[in-house]
Scaffold this motif. Structure first.
Motif, short mmCIF file in Angstrom:
data_model
loop_
_atom_site.label_atom_id
_atom_site.label_comp_id
_atom_site.label_asym_id
_atom_site.label_seq_id
_atom_site.Cartn_x
_atom_site.Cartn_y
_atom_site.Cartn_z
N GLU A 84 39.61 29.92 24.17
CA GLU A 84 38.50 29.05 24.56
C GLU A 84 37.73 29.62 25.74
O GLU A 84 36.50 29.53 25.79
CB GLU A 84 39.03 27.66 24.93
N VAL A 85 38.45 30.18 26.71
CA VAL A 85 37.80 30.79 27.87
C VAL A 85 36.85 31.90 27.42
O VAL A 85 35.70 31.99 27.88
CB VAL A 85 38.84 31.35 28.86
N MET A 86 37.32 32.73 26.48
CA MET A 86 36.50 33.84 26.01
C MET A 86 35.34 33.34 25.16
O MET A 86 34.21 33.83 25.30
CB MET A 86 37.38 34.82 25.22
N ALA A 87 35.59 32.35 24.31
CA ALA A 87 34.54 31.83 23.43
C ALA A 87 33.42 31.15 24.23
O ALA A 87 32.24 31.23 23.88
CB ALA A 87 35.14 30.84 22.42
N LYS A 88 33.82 30.46 25.32
CA LYS A 88 32.83 29.73 26.13
C LYS A 88 32.28 30.58 27.28
O LYS A 88 31.49 30.09 28.08
CB LYS A 88 33.48 28.47 26.68
N ASN A 89 32.77 31.84 27.35
CA ASN A 89 32.29 32.78 28.37
C ASN A 89 32.44 32.21 29.78
O ASN A 89 31.53 32.29 30.61
CB ASN A 89 30.82 33.14 28.11
N LEU A 90 33.62 31.64 30.04
CA LEU A 90 33.90 31.06 31.36
C LEU A 90 34.37 32.16 32.30
O LEU A 90 35.13 33.05 31.91
CB LEU A 90 34.96 29.97 31.24
N ASN A 91 33.93 32.09 33.53
CA ASN A 91 34.24 33.14 34.50
C ASN A 91 35.57 32.85 35.20
O ASN A 91 35.63 32.05 36.13
CB ASN A 91 33.12 33.24 35.53
N VAL A 92 36.64 33.49 34.75
CA VAL A 92 37.96 33.30 35.33
C VAL A 92 38.38 34.57 36.08
O VAL A 92 38.69 34.54 37.27
CB VAL A 92 39.01 32.96 34.25
N MET A 93 38.42 35.67 35.37
CA MET A 93 38.72 36.99 35.91
C MET A 93 37.83 37.99 35.20
O MET A 93 37.16 37.64 34.22
CB MET A 93 40.19 37.38 35.64
N ASP A 94 37.82 39.23 35.66
CA ASP A 94 37.10 40.23 34.89
C ASP A 94 37.84 40.42 33.56
O ASP A 94 39.03 40.13 33.44
CB ASP A 94 36.95 41.53 35.68
N MET A 95 37.12 40.90 32.55
CA MET A 95 37.66 40.92 31.19
C MET A 95 38.91 41.79 31.05
O MET A 95 39.82 41.46 30.30
CB MET A 95 36.57 41.40 30.21
N THR A 96 38.98 42.90 31.78
CA THR A 96 40.16 43.75 31.71
C THR A 96 41.40 42.99 32.17
O THR A 96 42.44 43.00 31.50
CB THR A 96 39.98 45.01 32.58
N ALA A 97 41.28 42.31 33.31
CA ALA A 97 42.40 41.55 33.87
C ALA A 97 42.78 40.41 32.94
O ALA A 97 43.97 40.16 32.67
CB ALA A 97 42.03 41.01 35.24
N PHE A 98 41.78 39.70 32.44
CA PHE A 98 42.03 38.54 31.58
C PHE A 98 42.70 38.96 30.28
O PHE A 98 43.65 38.31 29.82
CB PHE A 98 40.70 37.83 31.30
N THR A 99 42.23 40.06 29.70
CA THR A 99 42.82 40.55 28.45
C THR A 99 44.26 40.99 28.63
O THR A 99 45.11 40.77 27.76
CB THR A 99 41.98 41.72 27.88
N LEU A 100 44.57 41.60 29.77
CA LEU A 100 45.96 42.00 30.05
C LEU A 100 46.88 40.78 30.03
O LEU A 100 47.97 40.82 29.45
CB LEU A 100 46.03 42.67 31.42
N CYS A 101 46.43 39.70 30.66
CA CYS A 101 47.25 38.47 30.69
C CYS A 101 47.38 37.89 29.28
O CYS A 101 48.46 37.46 28.87
CB CYS A 101 46.63 37.44 31.63
N LYS A 102 46.28 37.87 28.55
CA LYS A 102 46.30 37.31 27.19
C LYS A 102 47.25 38.09 26.29
O LYS A 102 48.07 37.50 25.58
CB LYS A 102 44.88 37.33 26.61
N GLU A 103 47.15 39.42 26.31
CA GLU A 103 47.97 40.23 25.42
C GLU A 103 49.45 40.18 25.77
O GLU A 103 50.30 40.44 24.92
CB GLU A 103 47.47 41.68 25.45
N ASN A 104 49.76 39.84 27.01
CA ASN A 104 51.16 39.75 27.44
C ASN A 104 51.64 38.31 27.60
O ASN A 104 52.72 38.07 28.15
CB ASN A 104 51.36 40.52 28.74
N ASN A 105 50.81 37.37 27.10
CA ASN A 105 51.17 35.95 27.14
C ASN A 105 51.59 35.51 28.54
O ASN A 105 52.59 34.82 28.74
CB ASN A 105 52.29 35.66 26.14
N LEU A 106 50.81 35.93 29.53
CA LEU A 106 51.09 35.61 30.93
C LEU A 106 50.14 34.50 31.38
O LEU A 106 48.92 34.71 31.46
CB LEU A 106 50.90 36.85 31.80
N PRO A 107 50.64 33.31 31.67
CA PRO A 107 49.77 32.19 32.06
C PRO A 107 49.02 32.47 33.37
O PRO A 107 49.50 33.20 34.24
CB PRO A 107 50.74 31.02 32.24
#
Length: 253
Positions: free
Chosen positions: A185-208
């Motif tokens: 949802e964060v990615m679909a709504k383009n919400l600014n949480v972290m830069d995409m590299t950092a956010f993707t690392l957390c997503k791929e490793n299931n890190l909340p």
């Protein structure tokens, strides 16, 4: 406590307090006291702090500097902030270690994963300085990578905003905060949480990830005790019960 090992990401800008630049001593000691209270419960604490209050690598272009050179300058700025936080924690009698992505033997240890984990197991607060030691990567990316490497349970991103909103709450008074949200949802709504590299690392490793207001005294402790503080980003997202509560909340706004 809800989490055994955490990675706390702090922004360098937050250290300015009410100042225009540099480090505000009051804000610095507030953060140190919050971290001390959490570490005293037995929670293992690692910290990554930015350097935006001193210098950001992306500013290099504005000065006509080389981007790589600017990024290394930004890394050194994070080391300065890390040293300040270490000093503040040690003033409060908290055992602390500063590990750097760059080799600076006089002031900090070189980063080694096993050494970092050993320090955490001994109850020391570990501060990671100089990002990952390479240009073109933000301190958000460093926080995500270090959290994965040390097997942290969660990344806590302390900001001046109390979570993730449907829009920028400082510009849009009708913005609604998400108690929980999924990575998708964060990615679909383009919400600014972290830069995409950092956010993707957390997503791929299931890190909340939890985004919360670090400037409110006691928030860090409450969060680790299980209170609903800030916004939780997970693979699953909110439960059906939470979805109903959110719908009821939005219908009243």
């Amino acid at each position: 406590m809800k989490y055994n090992r955490i990675l706390l990401k702090l922004s360098g800008e937050a250290l300015m307090g009410e100042q225009q630049y540099g480090i505000d001593a009051v804000r610095l000691m507030q953060y140190a006291e919050e971290i001390k209270a959490v570490a005293a419960t037995g929670t293992q604490v690692a910290v990554v702090i930015g350097g935006g209050n001193i210098f950001r690598g992306v500013q290099a272009a504005a000065f006509g500097l080389d981007r790589v050179q600017g990024d290394y300058m930004g890394m050194l700025a994070t080391v300065i902030n890390s040293m300040a936080l270490q000093s503040a924690l040690e003033k409060l009698d908290v055992s602390t270690r500063l590990l750097s992505g760059l080799t600076i033997q006089q002031v900090c240890e070189p980063y080694l994963r096993r050494r970092a984990m050993r320090h955490l197991e001994k109850g020391r607060v570990v501060i990671f300085g100089a990002g990952i030691g390479s240009p073109y990567f933000t301190t958000d990316s460093a926080a995500s990578l270090r959290a994965i490497e040390i097997e942290a349970d969660v990344v806590l991103k302390g900001t001046r905003v109390d979570g993730i909103y449907t829009a920028d709450p400082e510009k849009d008074p009708t913005a609604v905060r998400y108690p929980e949200i999924t990575f998708e949802e964060v990615m679909a709504k383009n919400l600014n949480v972290m830069d995409m590299t950092a956010f993707t690392l957390c997503k791929e490793n299931n890190l909340p990830i939890i985004v919360f207001d670090m400037n409110k005294t006691g928030n860090l402790q409450r969060l680790l005790e299980g209170d609903t503080v800030g916004t939780l980003v997970t693979m699953e997202g909110p439960s059906p019960v939470q979805n109903k509560e959110d719908s009821a909340l939005q219908s009243t706004l």
